[in-house]
Enzyme design. Structure first.
Site, PDB file in Angstrom:
ATOM      1  N   ALA A  66      71.769 104.325  49.472  1.00 20.53           N
ATOM      2  CA  ALA A  66      71.514 105.323  50.516  1.00 20.53           C
ATOM      3  C   ALA A  66      70.119 105.046  51.075  1.00 20.53           C
ATOM      4  CB  ALA A  66      71.576 106.714  49.904  1.00 20.53           C
ATOM      5  N   GLY A 112      74.239 103.981  46.377  1.00 21.52           N
ATOM      6  CA  GLY A 112      75.366 104.321  47.247  1.00 21.52           C
ATOM      7  C   GLY A 112      76.211 103.110  47.629  1.00 21.52           C
ATOM      8  N   GLU A 115      78.437 102.673  44.739  1.00 21.05           N
ATOM      9  CA  GLU A 115      79.344 103.832  44.756  1.00 21.05           C
ATOM     10  C   GLU A 115      80.420 103.666  45.826  1.00 21.05           C
ATOM     11  OE1 GLU A 115      75.897 106.520  44.889  1.00 21.05           O
ATOM     12  OE2 GLU A 115      76.881 107.647  43.288  1.00 21.05           O
ATOM     13  N   GLU A 135      69.264 104.942  40.585  1.00 16.78           N
ATOM     14  CA  GLU A 135      68.735 106.240  41.024  1.00 16.78           C
ATOM     15  C   GLU A 135      67.719 106.854  40.071  1.00 16.78           C
ATOM     16  OE1 GLU A 135      71.852 105.264  41.380  1.00 16.78           O
ATOM     17  OE2 GLU A 135      72.644 105.904  43.312  1.00 16.78           O
TER      18      GLU A 135
HETATM   19  N1  COA Z   1      66.777 102.636  51.655  1.00 17.42           N
HETATM   20  C1  COA Z   1      65.959 102.376  52.692  1.00 17.42           C
HETATM   21  N2  COA Z   1      65.461 101.155  52.963  1.00 17.42           N
HETATM   22  C2  COA Z   1      65.816 100.153  52.151  1.00 17.42           C
HETATM   23  C3  COA Z   1      66.676 100.346  51.058  1.00 17.42           C
HETATM   24  C4  COA Z   1      67.164 101.650  50.822  1.00 17.42           C
HETATM   25  N3  COA Z   1      68.007 101.931  49.816  1.00 17.42           N
HETATM   26  N4  COA Z   1      66.824  99.153  50.423  1.00 17.42           N
HETATM   27  C5  COA Z   1      66.107  98.253  51.120  1.00 17.42           C
HETATM   28  N5  COA Z   1      65.493  98.849  52.143  1.00 17.42           N
HETATM   29  C6  COA Z   1      64.612  98.253  53.164  1.00 17.42           C
HETATM   30  C7  COA Z   1      63.215  98.046  52.618  1.00 17.42           C
HETATM   31  O1  COA Z   1      62.448  99.240  52.709  1.00 17.42           O
HETATM   32  C8  COA Z   1      62.705  96.958  53.551  1.00 17.42           C
HETATM   33  O2  COA Z   1      62.385  97.540  54.798  1.00 17.42           O
HETATM   34  P1  COA Z   1      61.010  97.149  55.547  1.00 17.42           P
HETATM   35  O3  COA Z   1      61.098  95.671  55.766  1.00 17.42           O
HETATM   36  O4  COA Z   1      61.054  97.939  56.798  1.00 17.42           O
HETATM   37  O5  COA Z   1      59.899  97.516  54.613  1.00 17.42           O
HETATM   38  C9  COA Z   1      63.942  96.089  53.774  1.00 17.42           C
HETATM   39  O6  COA Z   1      65.052  96.932  53.464  1.00 17.42           O
HETATM   40  C10 COA Z   1      64.008  94.878  52.872  1.00 17.42           C
HETATM   41  O7  COA Z   1      63.893  95.312  51.532  1.00 17.42           O
HETATM   42  P2  COA Z   1      62.835  94.704  50.503  1.00 17.42           P
HETATM   43  O8  COA Z   1      62.599  95.718  49.427  1.00 17.42           O
HETATM   44  O9  COA Z   1      61.627  94.211  51.226  1.00 17.42           O
HETATM   45  O10 COA Z   1      63.658  93.459  49.951  1.00 17.42           O
HETATM   46  P3  COA Z   1      63.491  92.762  48.533  1.00 17.42           P
HETATM   47  O11 COA Z   1      64.278  91.501  48.607  1.00 17.42           O
HETATM   48  O12 COA Z   1      62.077  92.656  48.143  1.00 17.42           O
HETATM   49  O13 COA Z   1      64.220  93.758  47.488  1.00 17.42           O
HETATM   50  C11 COA Z   1      65.928  95.271  46.739  1.00 17.42           C
HETATM   51  C12 COA Z   1      65.587  94.018  47.566  1.00 17.42           C
HETATM   52  C13 COA Z   1      67.403  95.594  47.001  1.00 17.42           C
HETATM   53  C14 COA Z   1      65.726  94.975  45.252  1.00 17.42           C
HETATM   54  C15 COA Z   1      65.031  96.444  47.167  1.00 17.42           C
HETATM   55  O14 COA Z   1      65.090  96.563  48.583  1.00 17.42           O
HETATM   56  C16 COA Z   1      65.408  97.776  46.578  1.00 17.42           C
HETATM   57  O15 COA Z   1      65.127  98.020  45.413  1.00 17.42           O
HETATM   58  N6  COA Z   1      66.010  98.668  47.381  1.00 17.42           N
HETATM   59  C17 COA Z   1      66.331 100.011  46.983  1.00 17.42           C
HETATM   60  C18 COA Z   1      67.545 100.028  46.068  1.00 17.42           C
HETATM   61  C19 COA Z   1      67.832 101.438  45.599  1.00 17.42           C
HETATM   62  O16 COA Z   1      67.072 102.046  44.884  1.00 17.42           O
HETATM   63  N7  COA Z   1      68.982 101.954  46.011  1.00 17.42           N
HETATM   64  C20 COA Z   1      69.431 103.267  45.618  1.00 17.42           C
HETATM   65  C21 COA Z   1      69.006 104.274  46.595  1.00 17.42           C
HETATM   66  S1  COA Z   1      69.512 105.898  46.085  1.00 17.42           S
END
Ligand code: COA
Length: 258
Positions: A66, A112, A115, A135
């Site tokens: 999400a 999400g 999910e 989460e």
């Molecule tokens: N919500 C909002 N933005 C998200 C996102 C999310 N769940 N997952 C990734 N993004 C965005 C990042 O903020 C970033 O945006 P920006 O360039 O404007 O700063 C872009 O996507 C790229 O992500 P980034 O974190 O730079 O890539 P990465 O390769 O370093 O890491 C992940 C990849 C997937 C490990 C990392 O993005 C992450 O942990 N995301 C969240 C996962 C999460 O907790 N999901 C559950 C949400 S309830």
């Protein structure tokens, strides 16, 4: 129909829905959830669509969860409403569609994203896919059905470990857990899902819809799935597909289902 965050393509009776937020790793913001609802609804109503495939754009993410930026300032009531609406219009909605839905997991399927994949009827992953419910690392729990579907798919102990550690598993571990049915190289992921979809599309859509209803009933505590199966089985006998399927068998030819 044009969308801002997704696109759809229908070919050979298969509608592929692609989440298209590359720079946000296909995270599900509110608008994307609404658009996905609309696209799934239309595909399910479309007589030319016999199978739906959902995937993410690019080579990195299916859906990275999400969109965290949209709920970081929510209170408890807003959080509850967010989960309720999402479950109603997307996650439970997909699970209950009568058109089969395959998740083609082409990269990160987190929160999400996993999910949503779990709400689909089954899943295929690419070798680079990574899955998890992180989460608790945000001070949350999964709110789009993750605490309910994950234990049923991989068992309570593995589900709680994955949820409590907030860690990710790779595609082969997911295969070993039974979370995904197959693991394929990324470039083969969609063609492989399409091959399965073609196989499905040769069978009776009315019977498949009944099978989805009956199998879903086995996951609901409040109803007796065996009774649902008996009822759905009986109804099949009134369908044109039943007449065609049995007649074709007896005439030693392939059926032409409606
Ligand atoms: N919500 C909002 N933005 C998200 C996102 C999310 N769940 N997952 C990734 N993004 C965005 C990042 O903020 C970033 O945006 P920006 O360039 O404007 O700063 C872009 O996507 C790229 O992500 P980034 O974190 O730079 O890539 P990465 O390769 O370093 O890491 C992940 C990849 C997937 C490990 C990392 O993005 C992450 O942990 N995301 C969240 C996962 C999460 O907790 N999901 C559950 C949400 S309830």
């Amino acid at each position: 129909m044009s969308y801002n965050n997704i696109y759809t393509n229908t070919k050979n009776s298969i509608t592929t829905i692609t989440v298209n937020r590359l720079t946000k790793l296909n995270a599900l913001n509110k608008e994307t959830i609404n658009e996905l609802h609309e696209a799934f609804k239309l595909a399910d109503l479309d007589k030319n669509t016999r199978v739906i495939i959902i995937t993410g754009v690019g080579e990195k993410a299916f859906i990275a969860g999400a969109d965290i930026s949209e709920f970081s300032n929510f209170d408890d009531k807003q959080g509850e409403a967010l989960a309720k609406k999402g479950q109603d219009i997307l996650f439970n909605f997909i699970e209950q569609l009568s058109t089969p839905v395959i998740a083609a997991i082409n990269g990160y399927a987190l929160g999400g994203g996993l999910e949503l994949a779990m709400a689909c009827h089954f899943r295929v992953a690419s070798v680079n896919a990574k899955m998890g419910l992180p989460e608790v690392s945000l001070g949350l729990i999964p709110g789009y059905g993750g605490t309910q579907r994950l234990p049923k798919l991989i068992g309570k102990g593995r589900a709680l470990e994955l949820i409590m550690t907030a860690s990710m598993i790779d595609a082969n571990t997911a295969l070993n857990y039974g979370l995904v049915n197959y693991v394929k190289p990324l470039e083969e992921l969609l063609p492989f899902c399409e091959t399965i979809a073609v196989k499905i599309s040769k069978n009776s859509t009315t019977a498949i819809a009944a099978a989805i209803t009956a199998v879903n009933a086995s996951y609901k505590n409040e109803i007796n799935g065996f009774d649902i199966e008996i009822n759905a089985f009986g109804k099949c006998f009134n369908t044109k597909d039943f007449k065609e399927g049995t007649t074709a068998f007896l005439e030693k030819r392939k059926p032409n289902f409606y």
